[in-house]
Write a protein that holds these residues in place. Structure first.
Motif, PDB file in Angstrom:
ATOM      1  N   GLU A  43     -63.686 -45.831  98.683  1.00 21.07           N
ATOM      2  CA  GLU A  43     -63.291 -44.011  98.216  1.00 21.07           C
ATOM      3  C   GLU A  43     -64.712 -43.492  98.364  1.00 21.07           C
ATOM      4  OE1 GLU A  43     -60.784 -42.229  97.559  1.00 21.07           O
ATOM      5  OE2 GLU A  43     -59.521 -44.010  97.372  1.00 21.07           O
ATOM      6  N   TYR A 199     -61.535 -45.264 106.340  1.00 24.37           N
ATOM      7  CA  TYR A 199     -60.406 -45.578 105.545  1.00 24.37           C
ATOM      8  C   TYR A 199     -59.797 -44.162 105.024  1.00 24.37           C
ATOM      9  CZ  TYR A 199     -57.917 -46.462 100.989  1.00 24.37           C
ATOM     10  OH  TYR A 199     -57.159 -46.453  99.933  1.00 24.37           O
ATOM     11  N   GLU A 200     -60.742 -42.857 105.041  1.00 22.88           N
ATOM     12  CA  GLU A 200     -60.355 -41.712 104.253  1.00 22.88           C
ATOM     13  C   GLU A 200     -59.476 -41.216 105.724  1.00 22.88           C
ATOM     14  OE1 GLU A 200     -62.920 -38.470 103.909  1.00 22.88           O
ATOM     15  OE2 GLU A 200     -62.380 -38.413 101.651  1.00 22.88           O
ATOM     16  N   THR A 201     -59.931 -41.324 107.041  1.00 25.81           N
ATOM     17  CA  THR A 201     -59.269 -40.819 108.098  1.00 25.81           C
ATOM     18  C   THR A 201     -57.933 -41.391 108.231  1.00 25.81           C
ATOM     19  OG1 THR A 201     -61.410 -40.497 109.152  1.00 25.81           O
ATOM     20  CG2 THR A 201     -59.356 -40.576 110.557  1.00 25.81           C
ATOM     21  N   ILE A 202     -57.900 -42.764 108.037  1.00 23.45           N
ATOM     22  CA  ILE A 202     -56.509 -43.396 108.084  1.00 23.45           C
ATOM     23  C   ILE A 202     -55.672 -42.987 106.919  1.00 23.45           C
ATOM     24  CG2 ILE A 202     -55.322 -45.699 107.868  1.00 23.45           C
ATOM     25  CD1 ILE A 202     -57.854 -46.899 109.123  1.00 23.45           C
ATOM     26  N   GLN A 203     -56.099 -42.879 105.729  1.00 23.00           N
ATOM     27  CA  GLN A 203     -55.231 -42.274 104.750  1.00 23.00           C
ATOM     28  C   GLN A 203     -54.804 -40.668 105.029  1.00 23.00           C
ATOM     29  OE1 GLN A 203     -54.508 -44.937 103.186  1.00 23.00           O
ATOM     30  NE2 GLN A 203     -54.899 -43.896 101.089  1.00 23.00           N
ATOM     31  N   LYS A 204     -55.724 -40.098 105.591  1.00 25.93           N
ATOM     32  CA  LYS A 204     -55.417 -38.539 105.723  1.00 25.93           C
ATOM     33  C   LYS A 204     -54.248 -38.397 107.073  1.00 25.93           C
ATOM     34  CE  LYS A 204     -59.594 -35.940 104.200  1.00 25.93           C
ATOM     35  NZ  LYS A 204     -60.778 -35.159 104.403  1.00 25.93           N
ATOM     36  N   ALA A 206     -52.346 -40.985 107.728  1.00 28.38           N
ATOM     37  CA  ALA A 206     -50.792 -41.327 107.115  1.00 28.38           C
ATOM     38  C   ALA A 206     -50.268 -40.201 106.379  1.00 28.38           C
ATOM     39  CB  ALA A 206     -51.172 -42.780 106.290  1.00 28.38           C
ATOM     40  N   ARG A 207     -51.272 -39.483 105.618  1.00 29.45           N
ATOM     41  CA  ARG A 207     -50.580 -38.320 104.831  1.00 29.45           C
ATOM     42  C   ARG A 207     -50.263 -37.397 105.855  1.00 29.45           C
ATOM     43  NH1 ARG A 207     -48.032 -36.792 100.601  1.00 29.45           N
ATOM     44  NH2 ARG A 207     -48.508 -34.908  99.687  1.00 29.45           N
ATOM     45  N   GLN A 210     -46.982 -38.349 107.011  1.00 23.82           N
ATOM     46  CA  GLN A 210     -45.990 -38.507 106.012  1.00 23.82           C
ATOM     47  C   GLN A 210     -45.451 -36.998 105.840  1.00 23.82           C
ATOM     48  OE1 GLN A 210     -47.306 -39.694 102.080  1.00 23.82           O
ATOM     49  NE2 GLN A 210     -45.420 -39.243 101.163  1.00 23.82           N
TER      50      GLN A 210
END
Length: 688
Positions: A43, A199-204, A206-207, A210
């Motif tokens: 994070e 990681y944040e880029t991947i999460q965003k 994915a979001r 989504q």
């Protein structure tokens, strides 16, 4: 990633060997602990907070902050600060000018320690030379009014530049070993930031996928535009982390306008507020601002005209809005992101994403997510528009089909009515002519019978007197015997009375025919329906067999405004149908027709109605035929016995021309009853 870390450590080891210094065991232990803590999370906020806390403890400074420098807008965003700290929180967004003398160092991305700087010149952190000089004669640096003891640039993804800043004096002077240690921590922090941002880029991403997939699936499951828009802005607000999200439908098609016009002006859909073509969702503690939204505001006009995305970090600095815009002040909007929702053909809507709690720099990921949502939303709106248009066309087609069906039914009724009217008109003219022709000679005969009686009476007296005075005349006596004068004198008055009775009967028949056709009376008038029923029975008297009993059960009925001629035809049709039904019964079976009249009151309206019921004990009507019994040209009789118009015309007369009701109750083998209900009061004239 591992190779980069190894190279960094090798480079650091080289610098240590060259300098002839070696880290102490305590520094090595501190370095391992700090690096373990920095690497302990993916994070980004946790990584940065850990870094400033550890560096603050390591250097013994009063406070330590981490901030990002945005070169394109010349602003600084402080994202974390040493906690706890005696200094007030500096977390927030600032213009670069607020960083005082350190602004030049930040703009150039330079490393600063003590009172000495060295430019990085775009090189890596390990290659930066460190010259530690503590000359008190050089100007000091400050950040937000706080003295800066250390300023360390740290690179992030996509050339993003961050800084670690140690505020306040150090507890001990900075040595080369301290700088080497901070350099190593900064290197590892760059690696950790890279990993966290990745990681944040991947999460965003994915979001974002989504949210876009959710909108796509929602569109497939429902084409309800209100539901799609409401759920979309809720998802966008949660995904981007904004305080408000609003969508404004721009010039919706006529079909959609009609859909929204049928809805209330304002409504709530879950936590979404709708007003006309505006949908808004907001995050507490901020209140809905949809009522104050200006659909013709400067940004709305700009997006409508240019069809381009608008990114505003600080609305107070945007010349199109200004720092005194009441709409933005009331809604507490500090940063705004506006994206046109459009296809090649037209602009469907505008998506507004607002930040109220603080000034926000809209990242590239924020803008890409908003654009992806806008693109998918444009498809959803287009599909909803097409669906609404198809629904409207289908509804129009259904209405046209119903209209055509009703028109066909009306044409059939009109055809039946025209045929019946023509039949009645021809029959009326013929009956009127025959009645007139019969009436003249009958009137002549009926009028002369009294004179003939008088003349015959005189002649009889004369003959009687002449016979009495000349009894000796043989020729006269012989003629009297041949004529049977006594019988003739007795029978002649009876013959004259019979002629008078016959003439009276003919006159009554003519009068009944004239009442039936009623050519000499007004169409809409007061009439006695008992008289109309009796007239119909008189007309059908010759068709009523001797074995059929007609039973009248008349109630106390007032006169009623109606079309007497048409009602006469209705009574003739229904009684005639009853006679035809009774003809199908065996000759030995009892046959009767019951005609009853009565008044009753409607319980709901209190209006008084007149009911006429005509029942027979014939074979009845099959259930499958009862629903069609009033259709034009439908008949259950054999060929040649019926035209299928009688009950159709009766239905038209009772329902359409007298605003009444006609009912049928029939049970096979138990007879049929037709009920006619006519209103007594409040019934005006109706056009035929």
């Amino acid at each position: 990633m591992l190779l980069t870390t190894v190279l960094l450590f090798l480079h650091q080891l080289k610098n240590i060997l060259v300098s002839g210094s070696s880290p102490s065991a305590q520094q090595s232990q501190s370095l391992r602990r700090i690096l373990d803590r920095i690497r302990g999370s993916l994070e980004l906020n946790v990584v940065l907070q850990t870094a400033v806390d550890e560096i603050s403890d390591l250097l013994g400074v009063e406070s330590c902050i981490f901030f990002w420098y945005f070169k394109d807008i010349q602003r600084i965003q402080v994202v974390c600060q040493t906690q706890p700290s005696e200094h007030p929180s500096l977390v927030g967004d600032y213009p670069l000018a607020r960083f005082g003398s350190a602004a030049t160092l930040v703009r150039k991305g330079e490393f600063a320690a003590g009172f000495t700087t060295s430019s990085s010149h775009g090189q890596g952190l390990l290659s930066r030379p460190f010259i530690q000089m503590r000359s008190p004669h050089l100007p000091r640096w400050d950040v937000l009014g706080q003295p800066v003891n250390l300023l360390v640039p740290v690179k992030g993804q996509a050339n993003a530049l961050g800084f670690i800043a140690a505020l306040g004096p150090c507890s001990t002077p900075l040595s080369n070993a301290d700088l080497d240690l901070i350099q190593t921590i900064a290197q590892q922090l760059e690696v950790a930031i890279y990993q966290a941002q990745l990681y944040e880029t991947i999460q965003k991403q994915a979001r974002r996928e989504q949210v876009v997939n959710y909108i796509t699936n929602q569109t497939r499951q429902s084409l309800d535009l209100r539901l799609v828009l409401s759920q979309t802005i809720t998802q966008v607000m949660d995904a981007i982390g904004s305080d408000r999200c609003l969508v404004h439908l721009v010039n919706p098609p006529d079909e959609t306008s009609q859909l929204f016009q049928s809805l209330p002006d304002t409504e709530r859909i879950g936590n979404v507020c709708r007003q006309h073509y505006l949908f808004e969702v907001c995050r507490p503690p901020f209140l809905p601002s949809i009522q104050d939204f200006d659909t013709n505001g400067p940004i709305t006009r700009w997006v409508t005209e240019h069809r381009q995305r608008v990114v505003i970090t600080d609305v107070a600095q945007d010349p199109r809005i200004g720092d005194c815009n009441p709409e933005y002040q009331d809604a507490q909007i500090r940063s705004a992101l506006m994206v046109p929702v459009q296809t090649k053909e037209r602009l469907h809507a505008i998506l507004y994403i607002n930040q109220c709690s603080h000034v926000r720099y809209w990242s590239k990921d924020d803008q890409e997510l908003a654009q992806a949502v806008a693109d998918q939303l444009a498809i959803s709106i287009q599909q909803a528009y097409l669906y609404t248009q198809v629904q409207q066309q289908a509804e129009t087609s259904r209405a046209q089909a119903q209209q055509l069906s009703q028109t066909l039914l009306d044409l059939q009724h009109t055809q039946a009515q025209l045929i019946q009217s023509e039949k009645m008109s021809s029959l009326g003219r013929m009956v009127a002519g025959v009645a007139h022709e019969i009436n003249n000679p009958v009137s002549f005969i009926y009028g002369n019978i009294p004179h003939v009686e008088k003349y015959v009476e005189g002649l009889m007296q004369l003959v009687q007197l002449y016979r009495d005075r000349t009894p000796e005349d043989e020729e006269l006596r012989s003629l009297i015997d041949d004529l049977d004068l006594d019988f003739l004198l007795r029978d002649l008055p009876d013959t004259l009375r019979s002629m008078q009775t016959g003439a009276e009967r003919i006159r009554q028949i003519v009068l009944s025919l004239r009442r039936f056709v009623r050519l000499d009376e007004a169409e809409w008038k007061l009439a006695d329906l008992h008289d109309s029923l009796d007239t119909a029975l008189d007309i059908l008297k010759s068709q009523i067999p001797l074995d059929v009993t007609v039973r009248r059960h008349y109630g106390d009925l007032p006169w009623i405004e109606c079309y007497p001629q048409l009602l006469n035809q209705v009574f003739v049709n229904i009684v005639g149908n009853a006679l035809d039904a009774l003809a199908d019964l065996p000759s030995q079976s009892p046959k009767f027709i019951d005609i009853s009249t009565a008044l009753y009151s409607d319980r709901e309206t209190g209006q008084t109605w007149m009911r006429i019921a005509i029942a027979d004990n014939g074979p009845g009507i099959a259930p499958e035929h009862q629903t069609r019994i009033f259709d034009p040209f439908f008949t259950t009789k054999d060929v040649g016995r019926g035209t299928g118009l009688g009950l159709t015309v009766s239905y038209q007369t009772i329902v359409h021309q007298h605003r009444g009701h006609i009912g049928l109750q029939s049970t096979p083998q138990h007879g049929t009853q037709i009920t006619l209900d006519l209103p007594i009061y409040g019934m005006g004239s109706s056009e035929t």
